[in-house]
Design a protein around this motif. Sequence first.
Motif, short mmCIF file in Angstrom:
data_model
loop_
_atom_site.label_atom_id
_atom_site.label_comp_id
_atom_site.label_asym_id
_atom_site.label_seq_id
_atom_site.Cartn_x
_atom_site.Cartn_y
_atom_site.Cartn_z
N LEU A 60 11.73 -2.11 11.36
CA LEU A 60 12.12 -2.08 9.95
C LEU A 60 11.33 -1.01 9.22
O LEU A 60 10.14 -0.82 9.49
N VAL A 61 11.98 -0.34 8.28
CA VAL A 61 11.32 0.64 7.43
C VAL A 61 11.40 0.15 5.99
O VAL A 61 12.49 -0.17 5.50
N PHE A 62 10.25 0.09 5.33
CA PHE A 62 10.17 -0.32 3.93
C PHE A 62 9.72 0.87 3.10
O PHE A 62 8.78 1.59 3.48
N LYS A 63 10.39 1.02 1.97
CA LYS A 63 10.00 2.09 1.05
C LYS A 63 9.47 1.47 -0.24
O LYS A 63 8.54 0.67 -0.20
N GLU A 64 10.05 1.79 -1.38
CA GLU A 64 9.52 1.23 -2.63
C GLU A 64 9.79 -0.26 -2.77
O GLU A 64 9.01 -0.98 -3.41
N LEU A 72 4.29 8.34 7.87
CA LEU A 72 4.59 6.91 7.87
C LEU A 72 3.35 6.10 8.20
O LEU A 72 2.45 6.57 8.90
N GLN A 73 3.33 4.87 7.70
CA GLN A 73 2.28 3.91 8.04
C GLN A 73 2.89 2.85 8.95
O GLN A 73 3.97 2.33 8.66
N PHE A 74 2.19 2.52 10.05
CA PHE A 74 2.79 1.68 11.08
C PHE A 74 2.06 0.35 11.19
O PHE A 74 0.83 0.27 11.12
N SER A 107 0.82 -1.22 0.00
CA SER A 107 0.00 0.00 0.00
C SER A 107 0.85 1.27 0.00
O SER A 107 0.31 2.37 0.09
N TRP A 108 2.19 1.14 -0.11
CA TRP A 108 3.05 2.33 -0.11
C TRP A 108 2.73 3.24 -1.30
O TRP A 108 2.79 4.47 -1.19
N HIS A 109 2.38 2.63 -2.45
CA HIS A 109 2.11 3.44 -3.63
C HIS A 109 0.82 4.23 -3.49
O HIS A 109 0.74 5.40 -3.85
N GLU A 110 -0.20 3.59 -2.94
CA GLU A 110 -1.49 4.26 -2.78
C GLU A 110 -1.43 5.35 -1.72
O GLU A 110 -1.96 6.45 -1.91
N LEU A 111 -0.76 5.06 -0.58
CA LEU A 111 -0.70 6.01 0.52
C LEU A 111 0.45 7.00 0.38
O LEU A 111 0.50 8.00 1.10
N ASN A 112 1.40 6.69 -0.49
CA ASN A 112 2.55 7.57 -0.72
C ASN A 112 3.37 7.75 0.56
O ASN A 112 3.84 8.85 0.87
#
Length: 775
Positions: free
Chosen positions: A314-318, A285-287, A252-257
């Motif tokens: 952990l932090v995930f990006k693209e 950030l989304q947690f 959901s990173w792409h949708e939430l940016n």
Amino acid sequence: MTPTDTSSSFFRATHAGPEMDPYKILGVTRSASQAEIKKVYKRLAKEWHPDKNKNPGAEDMFIKITKSYEILSNEDKRANYDRYGQTDDTQPYSGNRYGQRHDSFYFDESFFNFPFNSKNHRDFADSKYILHFNQYVSDVVPDSYKRPYLIKITSDWCFSCIHIEPVWKEVVQEMEALGVGIGVVDVGYERRLANHLGAHRTPSILGVINGKVTFFHYAVAKEHLRQFVEDLLPQRLVERVTDKNDLQFLNSWHELNKPHVLLFDQVPVVPLLFKLTAFAYKDYLQFGYVDQGLSETANLQKQFNINTYAPTMLVFKENIDKPADIIQAKGMKKQIIDEFMSNNKFLLVPRLVNQKLFDELCPVKQFHRRRKYCVLLITGDEETFSFGNQAFLSFASTNAKEVVRYAYVYQRLQQPLCDILILFLTQVVILERRNAAGKALFKPVTAWNGSEEDKQRLLEELERLQKDPSILIHDAMLPELNNEFASMFVIRWIYASYDYLSEVIDDILHNNWREMMPLLSLIFSALFILFGTVVIQAFSDSSDDKQTKPKAKDGTKAENGSPGTGGTSSRPPKKNFVEVTELTDITYMSNLVKLRPGHMNIVLVLTDASKNILLSKFAKEVYSFTGSLTLHFSFLNIDKHSHWMNTLLEYAQDATQIDAEEDDSGNHKIDYTGYVLALNGHKKYLCLFKPVYTGEDLDNKSSEDEGGASGGRSRSSSRDDHPPRKSNRSRSISTLQIHHKLDRLGLWMERLMEGTLPRYYIPAWPGLDKITPVK
């Protein structure tokens, strides 16, 4: 040992506790600047981090370093330490706390001091949290959108305030370390702020979050206050992640940016520190939280090689297969977590979705700071742009620089901005913002399709830019960006309404009447208006029932046979149809025997052959009387229940003046078709309507001119005046035509409502076996 020696040794023992000197731990001087302190802290934190330093005392030393930096990086705490030599781990009392010697006698001065919160003797631990009205409005309320505040309402000479003081100090020490804001309001000196908060008694404890005040209603205990702070936070801050929904969460990173943060820990509940962090960085950030104790998370732990002995973040990006950053330590401190979050607030190549994000990614140039450049890709969300977008992300990840930010924008959603920047038919633009009004310098670079030539051209321009910023030769006034997440406002409004409703219910349950008075006043006013309307309507209906029914037409018109279309009742019909039920053995008790006092059942007698015609005519004649609540309408099928009809009329002897026809065998046959019975179940009487004759007499006149419309009495008189012929021909001609049998029913109904019809009393209603059809 003399008493003097005893008192001296006691005095020395009270001062013998070890003090932590943050300056010595960090190795800086008291005049060190914040930049020097931060630089030293970073070096020592890396050196003594438990994951890198295997020394047995590394963890304790790391905690001391973090604590020292927390004190010295906060100007208030640093000033407190410089002035009083006190840290949060000690009791910060000023003045001579331990008493003095008087005549070789230990004298504890505090024995004679009343421990009330007077202005001159207020506990210093509270004094540094004292709030003023302007400070609350300008600092606390805006800051409450990033962290909750716990505020105590106190006053001078408050006995109950003393009782909660030990618990309050313990909670303050714990909550402040987690990032919760602390405040104290003295009603004696800040009455305006206390009234603004709605606090009318001391002691009171309340929470402030998102500018909203919530009161604490339970016993003052550490566990209750901790739960209260946790309940202040929104419910949807942290999502539970398992092997079943991990891909959905990370994708959901792409949708939430937004980047996504995963915390792995052994405890079944989400730690409060993590919830507070999620609230502080909810816009960036989304947690998610992974409970390592569940079997449903085993694959996740194995996939990312999670250490089960220490919490891991952990932090995930693209790239959802590999974390962009990781931190792992026992007893994570807020300072470390905040730094970790601040370094990972944005994706590698975020999408510009609103003006706020644009301002943070591409800040306005300031003379005392280094220049910041933005490399902007103008693209679309269609499938044809996916290759170029992926190539731009790959370029940004391999050419990341501190002074350059990469971002992209969808032309379809940010058309005003794109119309200015793509005048030269290019898709990649380098820009620098010069002021907050929107002025920017920019340079078009290339029409981007993701090829190696495009990457090389962009790389060359970035190298030129570092050497010569003047290559940005174009300037423009950039418009404000559209808010692409504006549609989510409705969802946020629903959540906010739900939270507000929950707060209202909670306040009502805990009798917080002063705060609820405006809302309660509104509710009771609405109920009073509604109740008054109902009462007025009820009295209006009762007055309508008491109105006199309209009189029937005069007897001359009735005798002359004027068409009787039926009278009108005082109450207008409530329906546009007449509800007629069949009187059977099933409805017999409710519709007749047990009918309520004052109610009557109007029963039409019919046959199978005449059912449709008579019911239609019956409904037309009685429709204007359906407004009366005391009348019920039914029909009786004489083909099924002739035995009941005969028994009823036998009971009512006066009503048996009925003509009978002879059949071919000479037996008398009674035709009840078209009869109407008005039955009063409670008083056991009936009124009878007999059909009107419509056949021709010897003078070729319609008997409609002769027939009475009101039952036995009028019928008998008309028959005495004009006796019909008894020949077979005249008998067949005088047979009632079905569609004319109920012509005078309307007039009869008017007389029924007036109470002028004769009543035929019966001893009892025929038994249920009389109406049960014979099989």
